[in-house]
Design a protein around this motif. Structure first.
Motif, PDB file in Angstrom:
ATOM      1  N   ALA A 178     -21.660  11.272   8.983  1.00  0.00           N
ATOM      2  CA  ALA A 178     -20.515  10.436   9.342  1.00  0.00           C
ATOM      3  C   ALA A 178     -19.430  11.200  10.078  1.00  0.00           C
ATOM      4  CB  ALA A 178     -19.930   9.784   8.087  1.00  0.00           C
ATOM      5  N   SER A 179     -19.225  12.464   9.702  1.00  0.00           N
ATOM      6  CA  SER A 179     -18.084  13.202  10.253  1.00  0.00           C
ATOM      7  C   SER A 179     -18.456  14.149  11.394  1.00  0.00           C
ATOM      8  CB  SER A 179     -17.405  14.015   9.143  1.00  0.00           C
ATOM      9  OG  SER A 179     -18.309  14.942   8.558  1.00  0.00           O
ATOM     10  N   VAL A 180     -19.735  14.501  11.518  1.00  0.00           N
ATOM     11  CA  VAL A 180     -20.141  15.484  12.525  1.00  0.00           C
ATOM     12  C   VAL A 180     -21.165  14.907  13.506  1.00  0.00           C
ATOM     13  CG1 VAL A 180     -21.174  17.755  12.918  1.00  0.00           C
ATOM     14  CG2 VAL A 180     -19.710  17.383  10.922  1.00  0.00           C
ATOM     15  N   ILE A 181     -22.225  14.286  12.999  1.00  0.00           N
ATOM     16  CA  ILE A 181     -23.324  13.828  13.846  1.00  0.00           C
ATOM     17  C   ILE A 181     -22.959  12.540  14.593  1.00  0.00           C
ATOM     18  CG2 ILE A 181     -25.743  13.197  13.941  1.00  0.00           C
ATOM     19  CD1 ILE A 181     -25.238  16.089  13.110  1.00  0.00           C
ATOM     20  N   PHE A 182     -22.411  11.576  13.873  1.00  0.00           N
ATOM     21  CA  PHE A 182     -22.013  10.318  14.505  1.00  0.00           C
ATOM     22  C   PHE A 182     -20.681  10.517  15.232  1.00  0.00           C
ATOM     23  CE2 PHE A 182     -25.388   8.724  12.179  1.00  0.00           C
ATOM     24  CZ  PHE A 182     -25.490   7.341  12.187  1.00  0.00           C
ATOM     25  N   PRO A 183     -20.601  10.181  16.524  1.00  0.00           N
ATOM     26  CA  PRO A 183     -19.312  10.276  17.230  1.00  0.00           C
ATOM     27  C   PRO A 183     -18.285   9.331  16.610  1.00  0.00           C
ATOM     28  CG  PRO A 183     -21.141   9.966  18.765  1.00  0.00           C
ATOM     29  CD  PRO A 183     -21.687   9.730  17.395  1.00  0.00           C
ATOM     30  N   ALA A 184     -17.014   9.668  16.760  1.00  0.00           N
ATOM     31  CA  ALA A 184     -15.956   8.814  16.214  1.00  0.00           C
ATOM     32  C   ALA A 184     -16.041   7.404  16.774  1.00  0.00           C
ATOM     33  CB  ALA A 184     -14.595   9.432  16.517  1.00  0.00           C
ATOM     34  N   ALA A 185     -16.530   7.288  18.015  1.00  0.00           N
ATOM     35  CA  ALA A 185     -16.652   5.967  18.645  1.00  0.00           C
ATOM     36  C   ALA A 185     -17.642   5.074  17.916  1.00  0.00           C
ATOM     37  CB  ALA A 185     -17.079   6.135  20.103  1.00  0.00           C
ATOM     38  N   SER A 186     -18.531   5.660  17.122  1.00  0.00           N
ATOM     39  CA  SER A 186     -19.517   4.860  16.389  1.00  0.00           C
ATOM     40  C   SER A 186     -18.853   3.916  15.408  1.00  0.00           C
ATOM     41  CB  SER A 186     -20.491   5.779  15.639  1.00  0.00           C
ATOM     42  OG  SER A 186     -21.198   6.618  16.525  1.00  0.00           O
ATOM     43  N   PHE A 187     -17.697   4.321  14.891  1.00  0.00           N
ATOM     44  CA  PHE A 187     -17.015   3.536  13.869  1.00  0.00           C
ATOM     45  C   PHE A 187     -15.891   2.685  14.456  1.00  0.00           C
ATOM     46  CE2 PHE A 187     -18.689   7.434  11.946  1.00  0.00           C
ATOM     47  CZ  PHE A 187     -19.531   6.891  10.992  1.00  0.00           C
ATOM     48  N   ALA A 188     -15.826   2.615  15.791  1.00  0.00           N
ATOM     49  CA  ALA A 188     -14.781   1.829  16.438  1.00  0.00           C
ATOM     50  C   ALA A 188     -15.075   0.341  16.354  1.00  0.00           C
ATOM     51  CB  ALA A 188     -14.626   2.253  17.898  1.00  0.00           C
ATOM     52  N   SER A 189     -16.362  -0.019  16.375  1.00  0.00           N
ATOM     53  CA  SER A 189     -16.745  -1.428  16.310  1.00  0.00           C
ATOM     54  C   SER A 189     -18.177  -1.533  15.826  1.00  0.00           C
ATOM     55  CB  SER A 189     -16.605  -2.092  17.681  1.00  0.00           C
ATOM     56  OG  SER A 189     -17.554  -1.553  18.590  1.00  0.00           O
ATOM     57  N   LEU A 190     -18.542  -2.733  15.395  1.00  0.00           N
ATOM     58  CA  LEU A 190     -19.907  -2.952  14.925  1.00  0.00           C
ATOM     59  C   LEU A 190     -20.906  -2.793  16.070  1.00  0.00           C
ATOM     60  CD1 LEU A 190     -21.529  -3.721  12.409  1.00  0.00           C
ATOM     61  CD2 LEU A 190     -21.336  -6.127  13.118  1.00  0.00           C
ATOM     62  N   GLY A 191     -20.489  -3.163  17.285  1.00  0.00           N
ATOM     63  CA  GLY A 191     -21.355  -3.027  18.442  1.00  0.00           C
ATOM     64  C   GLY A 191     -21.690  -1.589  18.769  1.00  0.00           C
ATOM     65  N   SER A 192     -20.822  -0.658  18.395  1.00  0.00           N
ATOM     66  CA  SER A 192     -21.089   0.762  18.606  1.00  0.00           C
ATOM     67  C   SER A 192     -21.847   1.369  17.433  1.00  0.00           C
ATOM     68  CB  SER A 192     -19.770   1.521  18.806  1.00  0.00           C
ATOM     69  OG  SER A 192     -19.091   1.063  19.943  1.00  0.00           O
ATOM     70  N   PHE A 193     -21.598   0.815  16.238  1.00  0.00           N
ATOM     71  CA  PHE A 193     -22.201   1.389  15.041  1.00  0.00           C
ATOM     72  C   PHE A 193     -23.699   1.086  14.958  1.00  0.00           C
ATOM     73  CE2 PHE A 193     -23.321   1.107  10.489  1.00  0.00           C
ATOM     74  CZ  PHE A 193     -23.077   2.422  10.137  1.00  0.00           C
ATOM     75  N   VAL A 194     -24.092  -0.134  15.320  1.00  0.00           N
ATOM     76  CA  VAL A 194     -25.505  -0.536  15.196  1.00  0.00           C
ATOM     77  C   VAL A 194     -26.430   0.340  16.045  1.00  0.00           C
ATOM     78  CG1 VAL A 194     -27.155  -2.391  15.633  1.00  0.00           C
ATOM     79  CG2 VAL A 194     -24.989  -2.895  14.495  1.00  0.00           C
ATOM     80  N   PRO A 195     -26.126   0.596  17.333  1.00  0.00           N
ATOM     81  CA  PRO A 195     -27.007   1.506  18.097  1.00  0.00           C
ATOM     82  C   PRO A 195     -27.055   2.913  17.510  1.00  0.00           C
ATOM     83  CG  PRO A 195     -25.597   0.254  19.576  1.00  0.00           C
ATOM     84  CD  PRO A 195     -25.081   0.018  18.200  1.00  0.00           C
ATOM     85  N   SER A 196     -25.910   3.399  17.013  1.00  0.00           N
ATOM     86  CA  SER A 196     -25.879   4.739  16.408  1.00  0.00           C
ATOM     87  C   SER A 196     -26.759   4.786  15.169  1.00  0.00           C
ATOM     88  CB  SER A 196     -24.441   5.116  16.049  1.00  0.00           C
ATOM     89  OG  SER A 196     -23.619   5.137  17.185  1.00  0.00           O
ATOM     90  N   LEU A 197     -26.656   3.758  14.340  1.00  0.00           N
ATOM     91  CA  LEU A 197     -27.465   3.713  13.127  1.00  0.00           C
ATOM     92  C   LEU A 197     -28.946   3.566  13.462  1.00  0.00           C
ATOM     93  CD1 LEU A 197     -27.167   3.723  10.027  1.00  0.00           C
ATOM     94  CD2 LEU A 197     -27.182   1.213  10.125  1.00  0.00           C
TER      95      LEU A 197
END
Length: 201
Positions: free
Chosen positions: A125-144
């Protein structure tokens, strides 16, 4: 999210996921005890556990820990205690008799809790996923999704390795001996986590 970001998530997640840990140890043990097919649902359980962990760290505790840093230490201690309890239970199982049939029912619960409490979730959550991943659900789903692409084959690898040991592809290992080895590995993880917390305080 750019494709480069998703590639990086998959690559760096693989490097973290392949490292032995409580979740991988339980997958290995399940493959040994129950075989690949019976253990396949545990891959989905691990995905669920990491999803809960990454969401919690990414959207909640990372922000809270700035004002309450003891939260991270508390979660690490909780993880250490739970893993220690698993180690003790696994050791007792290995000494209670080789003819005892172990039920699969409790394994999904153990794996889910161990994965949710796994400190790797904080790293993702803090290192691998970019901060932008948690900006919106649309960014989080592709990251996940990129994370899952890395997790699934590695989880299957650990399960298959356990099944391979059971089939004596890597030499003969008895059930009780394997359970004791698993218990020792889990106990070492618990001790390491406890040490990191004590050292940080």
């Amino acid at each position: 999210m750019q494709m480069d970001d998703l590639y990086k998530i998959a690559l760096f997640s693989s490097l973290i996921l392949i490292v032995p840990g409580p979740s991988n140890t339980l997958l290995l043990a399940s493959g040994f005890k129950f075989g690949v097919l019976r253990s396949l649902p545990l891959v989905l359980i691990e995905m669920l556990g990491y999803t809960v962990s990454i969401c919690t760290w990414g959207w909640g505790l990372v922000l809270l820990s700035q004002d309450h840093p003891w939260l991270i230490h508390l979660i690490k201690l909780a993880c250490a205690c739970y893993i220690a309890a698993l180690a003790l239970k696994t050791w007792k199982t290995s000494t209670s008799g080789t003819h005892q049939v172990e039920r699969f029912d409790s394994w999904p619960r153990h794996l889910l809790i161990a994965t949710v409490l796994n400190p790797k979730g904080l790293i993702f959550a803090s290192v691998i996923f970019p901060a932008a991943s948690f900006a919106s659900l649309g960014s989080f789903v592709p990251s996940l999704s990129a994370f899952f692409l890395a997790l699934a084959p590695i989880a299957l690898l650990w399960v298959s390795l356990g099944a391979g040991i059971r089939a004596q592809y890597l030499g003969r290992v008895s059930g009780p001996l394997f359970s004791r080895g698993t218990a020792i590995v889990l106990a070492l993880f618990s001790a390491t986590l406890t040490y990191t917390v004590v050292r940080a305080v």
